[in-house]
Design an enzyme around this catalytic site. Sequence first.
Site, short mmCIF file in Angstrom:
data_model
loop_
_atom_site.label_atom_id
_atom_site.label_comp_id
_atom_site.label_asym_id
_atom_site.label_seq_id
_atom_site.Cartn_x
_atom_site.Cartn_y
_atom_site.Cartn_z
N ASP A 16 0.84 -1.04 0.01
CA ASP A 16 0.10 -0.10 0.08
C ASP A 16 0.90 1.26 -0.19
OD1 ASP A 16 -2.32 1.37 -0.15
OD2 ASP A 16 -2.89 1.07 2.16
N GLU A 54 2.48 3.68 -4.15
CA GLU A 54 2.05 2.30 -4.38
C GLU A 54 2.86 1.50 -5.30
OE1 GLU A 54 -0.71 1.12 -3.34
OE2 GLU A 54 -2.00 3.05 -2.76
N HIS A 130 -9.59 -0.19 2.63
CA HIS A 130 -10.09 -0.08 3.76
C HIS A 130 -11.48 -0.70 3.84
CE1 HIS A 130 -7.40 3.35 4.11
NE2 HIS A 130 -7.46 3.37 2.85
N ASP A 140 -1.48 -0.89 4.98
CA ASP A 140 -2.13 0.66 5.00
C ASP A 140 -1.51 1.20 6.42
OD1 ASP A 140 -3.76 2.70 4.28
OD2 ASP A 140 -4.59 2.54 6.30
#
Length: 154
Positions: A16, A54, A130, A140
């Site tokens: 992430d 990313e 998420h 994340d």
Amino acid sequence: MPKSDDHEDTAVIYTDGACSGNPGPGGWGVYFKWGEHEKELYGSDKDTTNNRMELMAAIQALETLKRPMKILLYTDSSYVRNGIMTWMANWKRNGWINSQKQPVKNADLWKRLDEAASRHDVEWRWVRGHSGDIGNERADRLAVKGRDEAAGRG
């Protein structure tokens, strides 16, 4: 006979990226799992974009592995997954020029990702960010940690 969901010989990797502003301070995070082993990595850049972070997460994940491996790589970035699986072949064939006849953005990182991925057997999988996926949430958190350190909040 191993079950189809037996990934003992396969590294499962979640990547992430995070950025405050675009461009701005950014971070990348990687969560690895293979067999009983787990590893976390993260890093940052003081002035970057979300897409670069990313890409950097996937690059760092693949470059860190010491030997060629079978990998399930999960990303919540459609940009990374589409780029590696769909767009890159044409970019390479066209001298890193995109369909709008412009130089490919982040070509330096795309080339590095291509090289790193070529050493492994990678299955690229997209996961909704998420959404409660434990591996994605860990990646994340690591990316946010890197971003916060780049922004001087770490």
